[in-house]
Design an enzyme around this catalytic site. Structure first.
Site, mmCIF file in Angstrom:
data_model
loop_
_atom_site.group_PDB
_atom_site.id
_atom_site.type_symbol
_atom_site.label_atom_id
_atom_site.label_comp_id
_atom_site.label_asym_id
_atom_site.label_seq_id
_atom_site.Cartn_x
_atom_site.Cartn_y
_atom_site.Cartn_z
ATOM 1 N N ARG A 64 -0.028 -16.849 58.940
ATOM 2 C CA ARG A 64 0.826 -17.266 60.063
ATOM 3 C C ARG A 64 1.506 -16.071 60.719
ATOM 4 O O ARG A 64 1.888 -16.137 61.892
ATOM 5 C CB ARG A 64 1.818 -18.338 59.602
ATOM 6 C CG ARG A 64 1.181 -19.728 59.618
ATOM 7 C CD ARG A 64 1.924 -20.722 58.783
ATOM 8 N NE ARG A 64 1.541 -20.602 57.388
ATOM 9 C CZ ARG A 64 2.339 -20.873 56.366
ATOM 10 N NH1 ARG A 64 3.563 -21.275 56.577
ATOM 11 N NH2 ARG A 64 1.898 -20.747 55.136
ATOM 12 N N GLU A 101 5.781 -17.485 41.535
ATOM 13 C CA GLU A 101 6.450 -18.301 40.514
ATOM 14 C C GLU A 101 5.561 -18.372 39.263
ATOM 15 O O GLU A 101 6.020 -18.234 38.146
ATOM 16 C CB GLU A 101 6.742 -19.682 41.081
ATOM 17 C CG GLU A 101 7.796 -20.421 40.306
ATOM 18 C CD GLU A 101 8.157 -21.736 40.976
ATOM 19 O OE1 GLU A 101 7.790 -21.940 42.143
ATOM 20 O OE2 GLU A 101 8.806 -22.547 40.291
#
Ligand code: AMP
Length: 176
Positions: A64, A101
């Site tokens: 993006r 994560e």
């Protein structure tokens, strides 16, 4: 006027719960891209802080960051340099790894994409933990160039990503 433009942008960002996995509130910027007035306002707000500054390139982070970065580069009158996921850039690259994560990921830049001493703006749609942006900074520096500033449309403030980029200058249009 600026506040009006910011609320237009805010109205064109859609929250999608549990995407791409449960518990994530995904900020979907596709309605903003589809609205020419909102997209133009976004690029204008991203460019305004650099009025009168000497810059050499805009670096956009896949994927993006390409959409906002290419339009911003055009607006600022400089070239666009892509930072991509591993294995996508065809010529010799630098690679930087960063923690997720669960596990780690990496991004790459062409070794000859920037000149030593170049002042560049690094762009992505959103900053969360700041890990991706920090890796992009490492890539810019390994090319011998400097990050003049980071620009993000969305800042997920609670994740404190902008603090991770300190002392670099960080411009964000919308805080959540
Ligand atoms: P980070 O490295 O944690 O700052 O993550 C930033 C990258 O992950 C950007 O390329 C974002 O597009 C994407 N990202 C992270 N969290 C979200 C979210 N809640 N909604 C949309 N994109 C996200």
């Amino acid at each position: 006027m600026t506040e009006e433009r910011r609320s237009l942008l805010r109205s064109r960002i859609r929250d999608v719960p549990d995407f791409p996995s449960e518990g994530i509130l995904f900020k979907d910027i596709t309605p903003l891209l589809a609205d020419v007035e909102a997209f133009r306002a976004c690029i204008a707000l991203m460019a305004e802080p650099f009025d009168g500054e000497v810059l050499h390139a805009v670096v956009g982070i896949e994927s993006r960051g390409f959409m906002f970065g290419a339009a911003l580069a055009d607006k600022l009158g400089v070239g666009f340099v892509p930072v991509r996921k591993p294995g996508k850039l065809p010529a010799a690259t630098h690679r930087a790894e960063y923690e997720l994560e669960y596990g780690s990921d990496a991004i790459e830049i062409h070794r000859d994409a920037l000149e030593r001493g170049d002042q560049v703006v690094v762009v992505d749609d959103l900053i969360a933990t700041g890990g991706t942006a920090l890796a992009a900074k490492e890539l810019v520096q390994r090319c011998g160039a400097d990050v003049a500033a980071f620009v993000f449309l969305v800042n997920l403030v609670d994740l404190r990503g902008a603090e991770k980029l300190s002392p670099s200058r960080v411009i964000t249009l919308l805080d959540y």
